[in-house]
Design a protein around this motif. Structure first.
Motif, PDB file in Angstrom:
ATOM      1  N   LEU A 229       0.602  -1.304   0.149  1.00 39.43           N
ATOM      2  CA  LEU A 229      -0.598  -0.032   0.058  1.00 39.43           C
ATOM      3  C   LEU A 229       0.616   1.327   0.076  1.00 39.43           C
ATOM      4  CD1 LEU A 229      -2.262  -1.309   2.742  1.00 39.43           C
ATOM      5  CD2 LEU A 229      -2.651  -1.494   0.600  1.00 39.43           C
ATOM      6  N   THR A 230       0.034   2.004  -0.882  1.00 38.26           N
ATOM      7  CA  THR A 230       1.151   3.343  -0.834  1.00 38.26           C
ATOM      8  C   THR A 230       0.269   4.740   0.412  1.00 38.26           C
ATOM      9  OG1 THR A 230       0.829   2.825  -3.313  1.00 38.26           O
ATOM     10  CG2 THR A 230       2.033   5.327  -2.209  1.00 38.26           C
ATOM     11  N   PRO A 231       1.558   4.955   1.328  1.00 35.14           N
ATOM     12  CA  PRO A 231       1.226   6.327   2.579  1.00 35.14           C
ATOM     13  C   PRO A 231       0.658   7.504   1.783  1.00 35.14           C
ATOM     14  CG  PRO A 231       3.320   5.199   2.673  1.00 35.14           C
ATOM     15  CD  PRO A 231       2.977   4.288   1.306  1.00 35.14           C
ATOM     16  N   HIS A 232      -0.126   8.181   2.185  1.00 32.07           N
ATOM     17  CA  HIS A 232       0.181   9.873   1.729  1.00 32.07           C
ATOM     18  C   HIS A 232      -0.614  10.292   2.956  1.00 32.07           C
ATOM     19  CE1 HIS A 232      -3.806   8.575  -0.597  1.00 32.07           C
ATOM     20  NE2 HIS A 232      -4.032   9.467   0.024  1.00 32.07           N
ATOM     21  N   THR A 233      -0.738  11.722   3.561  1.00 29.80           N
ATOM     22  CA  THR A 233      -1.639  12.180   4.272  1.00 29.80           C
ATOM     23  C   THR A 233      -1.965  13.732   3.420  1.00 29.80           C
ATOM     24  OG1 THR A 233      -0.814  13.493   6.468  1.00 29.80           O
ATOM     25  CG2 THR A 233       0.770  13.224   4.519  1.00 29.80           C
ATOM     26  N   ASP A 234      -2.443  14.264   4.128  1.00 32.26           N
ATOM     27  CA  ASP A 234      -2.653  15.891   3.246  1.00 32.26           C
ATOM     28  C   ASP A 234      -3.091  17.208   4.369  1.00 32.26           C
ATOM     29  OD1 ASP A 234      -4.575  15.339   5.859  1.00 32.26           O
ATOM     30  OD2 ASP A 234      -6.607  14.748   4.484  1.00 32.26           O
ATOM     31  N   PRO A 235      -2.732  17.802   4.508  1.00 28.76           N
ATOM     32  CA  PRO A 235      -2.846  19.087   5.285  1.00 28.76           C
ATOM     33  C   PRO A 235      -3.402  19.197   6.541  1.00 28.76           C
ATOM     34  CG  PRO A 235      -2.904  19.921   3.174  1.00 28.76           C
ATOM     35  CD  PRO A 235      -3.349  18.765   3.358  1.00 28.76           C
ATOM     36  N   ALA A 236      -4.139  18.397   6.783  1.00 26.43           N
ATOM     37  CA  ALA A 236      -4.687  17.656   8.318  1.00 26.43           C
ATOM     38  C   ALA A 236      -3.904  16.802   8.954  1.00 26.43           C
ATOM     39  CB  ALA A 236      -6.460  18.142   8.171  1.00 26.43           C
ATOM     40  N   GLY A 237      -3.365  16.658   8.382  1.00 22.45           N
ATOM     41  CA  GLY A 237      -2.870  15.148   9.205  1.00 22.45           C
ATOM     42  C   GLY A 237      -3.302  13.717   8.856  1.00 22.45           C
ATOM     43  N   ASN A 238      -4.294  13.674   8.180  1.00 18.06           N
ATOM     44  CA  ASN A 238      -4.943  12.614   8.037  1.00 18.06           C
ATOM     45  C   ASN A 238      -4.289  10.970   7.394  1.00 18.06           C
ATOM     46  OD1 ASN A 238      -7.414  13.326   9.199  1.00 18.06           O
ATOM     47  ND2 ASN A 238      -7.803  14.237   6.756  1.00 18.06           N
ATOM     48  N   LEU A 239      -3.762  10.192   8.314  1.00 18.13           N
ATOM     49  CA  LEU A 239      -3.264   9.387   7.094  1.00 18.13           C
ATOM     50  C   LEU A 239      -3.738   8.212   6.377  1.00 18.13           C
ATOM     51  CD1 LEU A 239      -0.380   7.751   6.271  1.00 18.13           C
ATOM     52  CD2 LEU A 239      -0.951   6.549   9.099  1.00 18.13           C
ATOM     53  N   PHE A 240      -2.875   7.753   5.217  1.00 11.92           N
ATOM     54  CA  PHE A 240      -4.068   7.235   3.931  1.00 11.92           C
ATOM     55  C   PHE A 240      -2.964   6.118   3.573  1.00 11.92           C
ATOM     56  CE2 PHE A 240      -5.780  11.412   4.302  1.00 11.92           C
ATOM     57  CZ  PHE A 240      -7.674  10.960   3.555  1.00 11.92           C
ATOM     58  N   LEU A 241      -3.652   4.471   3.268  1.00 15.72           N
ATOM     59  CA  LEU A 241      -2.767   3.465   2.895  1.00 15.72           C
ATOM     60  C   LEU A 241      -3.406   3.516   1.759  1.00 15.72           C
ATOM     61  CD1 LEU A 241      -1.652   2.233   6.190  1.00 15.72           C
ATOM     62  CD2 LEU A 241       0.122   3.124   4.678  1.00 15.72           C
ATOM     63  N   ARG A 242      -2.993   3.077   0.397  1.00 15.13           N
ATOM     64  CA  ARG A 242      -4.419   3.325  -0.904  1.00 15.13           C
ATOM     65  C   ARG A 242      -3.818   2.028  -1.534  1.00 15.13           C
ATOM     66  NH1 ARG A 242      -6.205   7.049  -5.029  1.00 15.13           N
ATOM     67  NH2 ARG A 242      -6.140   5.687  -7.160  1.00 15.13           N
ATOM     68  N   LEU A 243      -4.334   0.920  -1.636  1.00 13.63           N
ATOM     69  CA  LEU A 243      -4.573   0.113  -2.453  1.00 13.63           C
ATOM     70  C   LEU A 243      -4.697   0.373  -3.940  1.00 13.63           C
ATOM     71  CD1 LEU A 243      -3.841  -2.775  -3.949  1.00 13.63           C
ATOM     72  CD2 LEU A 243      -6.674  -3.505  -2.775  1.00 13.63           C
ATOM     73  N   GLU A 244      -4.184   0.863  -5.067  1.00 12.69           N
ATOM     74  CA  GLU A 244      -3.895   1.226  -5.907  1.00 12.69           C
ATOM     75  C   GLU A 244      -5.531   0.031  -6.629  1.00 12.69           C
ATOM     76  OE1 GLU A 244      -4.388   3.723  -8.411  1.00 12.69           O
ATOM     77  OE2 GLU A 244      -2.528   3.926  -7.367  1.00 12.69           O
ATOM     78  N   GLY A 245      -5.360   0.718  -7.705  1.00  8.95           N
ATOM     79  CA  GLY A 245      -7.128   0.465  -8.715  1.00  8.95           C
ATOM     80  C   GLY A 245      -7.034  -0.366  -9.980  1.00  8.95           C
ATOM     81  N   ARG A 246      -7.635  -1.157 -10.386  1.00 16.20           N
ATOM     82  CA  ARG A 246      -7.221  -0.829 -12.244  1.00 16.20           C
ATOM     83  C   ARG A 246      -7.425   0.610 -13.023  1.00 16.20           C
ATOM     84  NH1 ARG A 246     -10.962  -5.188 -11.372  1.00 16.20           N
ATOM     85  NH2 ARG A 246     -12.792  -4.697 -12.749  1.00 16.20           N
ATOM     86  N   ASP A 247      -8.681   1.217 -12.267  1.00 20.90           N
ATOM     87  CA  ASP A 247      -8.898   2.874 -13.064  1.00 20.90           C
ATOM     88  C   ASP A 247      -8.522   3.732 -11.695  1.00 20.90           C
ATOM     89  OD1 ASP A 247     -10.695   4.597 -13.792  1.00 20.90           O
ATOM     90  OD2 ASP A 247     -12.182   4.653 -13.823  1.00 20.90           O
ATOM     91  N   ARG A 248      -7.341   3.956 -12.330  1.00 20.66           N
ATOM     92  CA  ARG A 248      -6.219   4.793 -11.279  1.00 20.66           C
ATOM     93  C   ARG A 248      -6.675   5.980 -11.415  1.00 20.66           C
ATOM     94  NH1 ARG A 248      -1.134   2.632 -10.850  1.00 20.66           N
ATOM     95  NH2 ARG A 248      -0.387   4.478  -9.792  1.00 20.66           N
ATOM     96  N   ASP A 249      -8.442   6.706 -12.126  1.00 24.20           N
ATOM     97  CA  ASP A 249      -8.810   8.066 -11.289  1.00 24.20           C
ATOM     98  C   ASP A 249      -9.909   8.192 -11.553  1.00 24.20           C
ATOM     99  OD1 ASP A 249      -6.271   9.280 -13.263  1.00 24.20           O
ATOM    100  OD2 ASP A 249      -7.926   8.570 -15.745  1.00 24.20           O
TER     101      ASP A 249
END
Ligand code: GLV
Ligand code: MN
Ligand code: MN
Length: 413
Positions: A57-77
């Protein structure tokens, strides 16, 4: 869809991760004190990121400090499906409040990966910043900012009791994860599902391992500042005193009397009282206290909350009183279609469910404003929560995670 995804949910792995996260901020009474953006919460984030990265999974955050771990989908958009809750706790919190929603989502994503599926939409496990509101009030800052329900700019100056602002705490958290990229707030989301312990006694009493949450009761919170005058405890005469603590206790008692209902539907709590200078021989010059007022009916909640300023003023004696409303959150109902997704997933697995409302607040409140959202509950022992004794059973957590895995797999397809 058959139950092949849920078959990969691992009961022991899910339980072990709860016990491992509970080490971050562990208290002598076997609870946790892991308040938002603290060293302990940052350590829990680090461990969660390690687990996610190990799964691809790919981690990312945002300006509010939320933490996300992303499993990419077949449709990236395509907008992602989000699932999670929070890692922060109350000062005397338990091992499951919030953590369960994050770890159940991670377990569900791991099960989807291990089942060999590659979902059409991305699925992101999320840990929202400051759900509890104990270090920085009010709570649910991260989800509110993400959903555009409240501006981040108004949260950044909020300070904890030591004077540290949200802005400073966010900077410390970011510095701990220099390689985790930031994405913007208010990204489009396809759907949100939050798993949580019930924090009430109904599921355990009725014998269900999973509940489908119908909605969340309303809540209004206030900060009341009573201003008097500091004076010598031995010399100041009664008629000259402006005792802020005495006035605050009179106000609190008047409020409690006014909010009392025999049916015990109104929930009225004063959980914090700060006194200045807080010295035994000084008449208190200032007392600041919190009000947490909840009710499932919107018009009753509005009417009761609207009475607060007048009751405060009428019981303040010689002191001045100021009332600020921090949160105005009306009762909500989750969409029937989303509730049906959870119920259908449970039925496929042979897990019996009951519908029930949430008396506690959750980040799903704000996600509900921007995407189809839903919640599932699992029982906790005797409904005890916001308490170090909070407890849940591995097999109930497992049932909830299996239902969540099937639900997310379906929503992401
Ligand atoms: C959430 O923690 C709430 O207080 O309802
Ligand atoms: Mn919670
Ligand atoms: Mn909580």
């Amino acid at each position: 869809m058959s139950a092949e995804v849920a078959a990969h949910v691992d009961r022991d792995r899910l339980w072990d991760r709860h016990m491992r996260l509970a080490l971050h901020g562990a208290t002598p009474a076997r609870g946790v004190n892991r308040q938002a953006l603290s060293t302990e919460e940052i350590a829990a984030r680090r461990e969660l990121i390690e687990w996610g990265v190990a799964l691809g999974l790919t981690p990312h955050t945002d300006p509010a400090g939320n933490l996300f771990l992303r499993l990419e989908g077949r449709d990236r958009d395509a907008p992602p499906v989000l699932s999670g809750s929070h890692l922060d706790s109350q000062p005397t919190g338990g091992k499951f409040d919030g953590v369960y929603g994050v770890l159940a989502a991670l377990e569900a994503v791991q099960a989807i990966i291990e089942s060999g599926r590659s979902p059409s939409r991305a699925i992101e496990v999320v840990a929202w910043m400051n759900e509890e509101g104990s270090r920085f009030a009010p709570g649910m800052m991260g989800s509110a900012a993400f959903a555009g329900a409240a501006p981040l700019a108004e949260m950044l100056p909020v300070r904890d009791v030591k004077g540290v602002s949200v802005q400073q705490a966010l900077a410390e958290m970011r510095a701990a994860f220099p390689s985790v990229p930031e994405r913007p707030l208010q990204r489009p989301v396809a759907a949100y599902v939050e798993a949580h312990i019930e924090q009430g006694p109904v599921l355990e009493r009725e014998g269900f391992s999973v509940g489908v949450v119908t909605g969340i009761q309303g809540k209004r919170t206030f900060r009341v500042t009573v201003t008097g005058e500091e004076a010598h405890a031995g010399t100041a005469r009664r008629q000259e005193r402006k005792d802020a603590l005495l006035a605050a206790t009179a106000i609190i008692q008047s409020l409690a009397n006014a909010m009392h209902d025999d049916a015990d539907i109104v929930k009225f709590t004063v959980g914090r009282l700060e006194v200045r200078p807080n010295a035994p021989s000084v008449v208190a010059g200032q007392a600041v206290f919190s009000i947490d007022l909840r009710h499932p009916d919107e018009s009753t909640l509005r009417a009761l909350g609207d009475r607060v300023p007048a009751i405060c003023a009428s019981s303040a004696g010689p002191c001045d009183v100021g009332v600020e409303e921090l949160v105005t959150a009306m009762p909500l109902e989750f969409p029937v279609t989303m509730r049906a997704e959870i119920a259908a997933a449970a039925a496929r697995l042979g897990v019996r469910t009951m519908d029930l409302p949430s008396a506690a607040g959750h980040d799903s409140r704000y996600l509900h404003g921007i995407c189809p959202s839903a919640m599932l509950f699992v029982p906790c022992k005797e409904g005890i929560s916001h308490n170090e004794a909070e407890s849940a059973k591995p097999e109930d957590l497992y049932d909830g995670a299996r239902v969540l895995a099937e639900t997310l797999a379906e929503l992401a397809e």
